[in-house]
Design a protein around this motif. Structure first.
Motif, short mmCIF file in Angstrom:
data_model
loop_
_atom_site.label_atom_id
_atom_site.label_comp_id
_atom_site.label_asym_id
_atom_site.label_seq_id
_atom_site.Cartn_x
_atom_site.Cartn_y
_atom_site.Cartn_z
N GLU A 157 -61.89 37.87 51.16
CA GLU A 157 -61.60 38.41 49.82
C GLU A 157 -62.90 38.53 49.02
OE1 GLU A 157 -58.13 36.78 47.70
OE2 GLU A 157 -57.83 35.50 49.45
N HIS B 191 -63.26 37.68 46.01
CA HIS B 191 -63.26 36.68 44.95
C HIS B 191 -64.00 35.41 45.36
CE1 HIS B 191 -60.18 39.29 43.34
NE2 HIS B 191 -59.43 39.08 44.41
N TYR C 284 -60.89 30.18 44.91
CA TYR C 284 -59.99 29.91 43.78
C TYR C 284 -58.84 29.02 44.22
CZ TYR C 284 -57.36 33.81 45.87
OH TYR C 284 -56.69 34.65 46.75
N ALA D 168 -58.01 34.49 37.35
CA ALA D 168 -58.04 33.76 38.62
C ALA D 168 -58.57 32.35 38.40
CB ALA D 168 -58.91 34.50 39.63
N THR E 194 -60.62 30.04 39.47
CA THR E 194 -61.72 29.74 40.38
C THR E 194 -62.19 28.30 40.22
OG1 THR E 194 -63.28 30.61 38.74
CG2 THR E 194 -62.55 32.12 40.46
N THR F 134 -52.36 35.60 47.72
CA THR F 134 -53.67 35.81 47.12
C THR F 134 -53.53 36.03 45.62
OG1 THR F 134 -53.69 38.22 47.33
CG2 THR F 134 -54.35 36.94 49.27
N ASP G 107 -54.57 38.60 44.09
CA ASP G 107 -54.15 39.98 43.89
C ASP G 107 -52.63 40.11 44.03
OD1 ASP G 107 -56.79 40.93 43.49
OD2 ASP G 107 -57.10 40.91 45.66
#
Length: 420
Positions: free
Chosen positions: A38, A40, A43, A61, A63, A131, A133
């Motif tokens: 991913e 990102h 997270y 998100a 994280t 996820t 998303d």
């Protein structure tokens, strides 16, 4: 500290992050590369089906660390492209099909991906929740008041249903098995936990298979095996996960419901360790082969695998008493240990009527598990007992004392509880 100078961690997950942190904390001063499919930063996944879906949240998100903090640890980030191969002879991880990253030691923490339903990808409004998303899409649909069907009455699906119910959204939960949560809590307690849905106004239909999802471009209905259908604008599929190991085919690792490891999280291949949802390892504490899909295991295993990977001559077994939690409605559900038991006894409260109850799990003459519902002050005490190999009789005596103390009763001899 060793002749290992290049550590590669595959999976920018909680387990992957803890591996990176543990290596640096242990004094490893070589290069560290963190590879993530991913885009990102690592997270926190549990909030995605809980607080992230609340109407008051902002969709940010959760994280663990900012990019600058990871850079301070001296980590090279390779995000947005998955690992696609592992050459254990040449000690190379292939990323995105062509890019090669050499290693002296590697920790695999690629986790798991959600199971899907046939035809689901062709319709908008059908989502897993794995996820950030995914969570954003589900949150957006709940914001719009989507008629919601959750397929699978496990913990993720049930948390989504709880969030939808809190928003006043119409939600139905479907479960193919006659009893939910059997693998996580056993049949009796699985049914007791699942009853929380009906007690909070959510429709739960068990023993109900899904024949198909239908709609024109977007999902409009869920068709059941009996021919009936349920209208839906949002379908969340929570029917379990599959360890992400396809990219390891031909690597020489043993792949059986994850990556098979010994008690040190070692794969049997020099320099290769695994952690988190993808690791199937021998847990010396409970003397079971387990693959755990929970936050605590991912964090602990990531750190343990990294320490062993950078100093294999000093590798130590990783044993634990599994622990997970889930939040439904106004209830905190917690479990420690193993549900594989000869007997389950409710030692406090009544699952049918009370808002707080505790059940203990016996195997032979040992306590091996404890389930608490709104029993936050008790659950870790049972985890300690399981960790030290406490006996069943000791656990029952302890439960009786706790129950009497909470009720202001000082006399011994009251019945301990009921077997289920």
């Amino acid at each position: 500290m060793t002749d290992i100078s290049r550590l590669v961690v595959v999976g920018a997950s909680l387990a992957g992050l803890r591996a990176v942190e543990a290596a640096r904390k242990a004094g490893f001063d070589g290069s560290v590369t963190l590879i993530g499919a991913e885009p990102h930063l690592p997270y926190d996944r549990p909030p995605l089906s809980k607080a992230f879906l609340d109407a008051e949240g902002d969709g940010t998100a959760p994280t663990f660390r900012e990019r600058a903090q990871l850079e301070e640890l001296g980590v090279e980030l390779r995000l947005g492209a998955p690992a696609t191969g592992l050459d254990t002879d040449g000690c190379v991880v292939t990323v995105d099909g062509t890019d090669e990253v050499p290693y002296d030691a590697v920790v695999i923490a690629t986790g798991a991906h959600a199971r899907t339903l046939p035809g689901a990808a062709a319709l908008d409004g059908v989502h897993a929740l794995r996820t950030v998303d995914d969570a954003r899409e589900v949150r957006s649909a709940l914001d719009a008041g989507a008629r919601t069907v959750v397929i699978g009455a496990g913990f993720i699906g049930s948390e989504v249903a709880s969030s939808a119910q809190k928003r006043g959204v119409d939600v139905t939960v479907l479960e193919a098995l006659p009893t939910p949560l059997v693998r996580a809590a056993g049949p009796a307690m699985g049914a007791a936990i699942a009853a929380l849905h009906e007690r909070n106004g959510t429709t739960l239909r068990c023993g109900t298979g899904v024949r198909s999802l239908e709609g024109s471009g977007s999902v409009e209905r869920v068709v059941l095996e009996d021919g009936s259908s349920i209208p839906a604008d949002l379908v969340v599929v929570g029917i379990g996960v599959v360890p992400t190991v396809d990219w390891l085919q031909g690597s020489g690792l043993r792949l059986e419901d994850g990556i098979v490891c010994d008690e040190r999280l070692w794969t049997g291949v020099p320099g290769v360790y695994a952690a988190g949802d993808v690791a199937r390892w021998h847990n010396p504490t409970l003397q079971e082969v387990q693959r755990m899909e929970n936050w605590t295991a991912a964090a602990e295993q990531g750190a343990a695998a990294a320490r062993n990977a950078i100093a294999p001559a000093e590798a130590r077994p990783y044993g634990t008493v599994p622990y997970f939690w889930s939040d439904w409605y106004d209830v905190r559900i917690q479990f420690v240990g193993s549900p594989n038991a000869d007997e389950v006894v409710v030692v406090d409260g009544d699952p049918g009527t009370s808002g707080r109850w505790i059940a203990l799990y016996r195997r032979g003459d040992r306590l091996v598990g404890a389930l608490t519902v709104n029993g936050q002050s008790d659950v870790m005490k049972y985890r300690v007992q399981i960790m030290r190999g406490g006996s069943w009789d000791e656990a029952l005596d302890f439960a009786a004392r706790r129950r009497e103390r909470s009720r202001g009763v000082s006399s011994p001899g009251s019945p301990v509880g009921s077997a289920v």
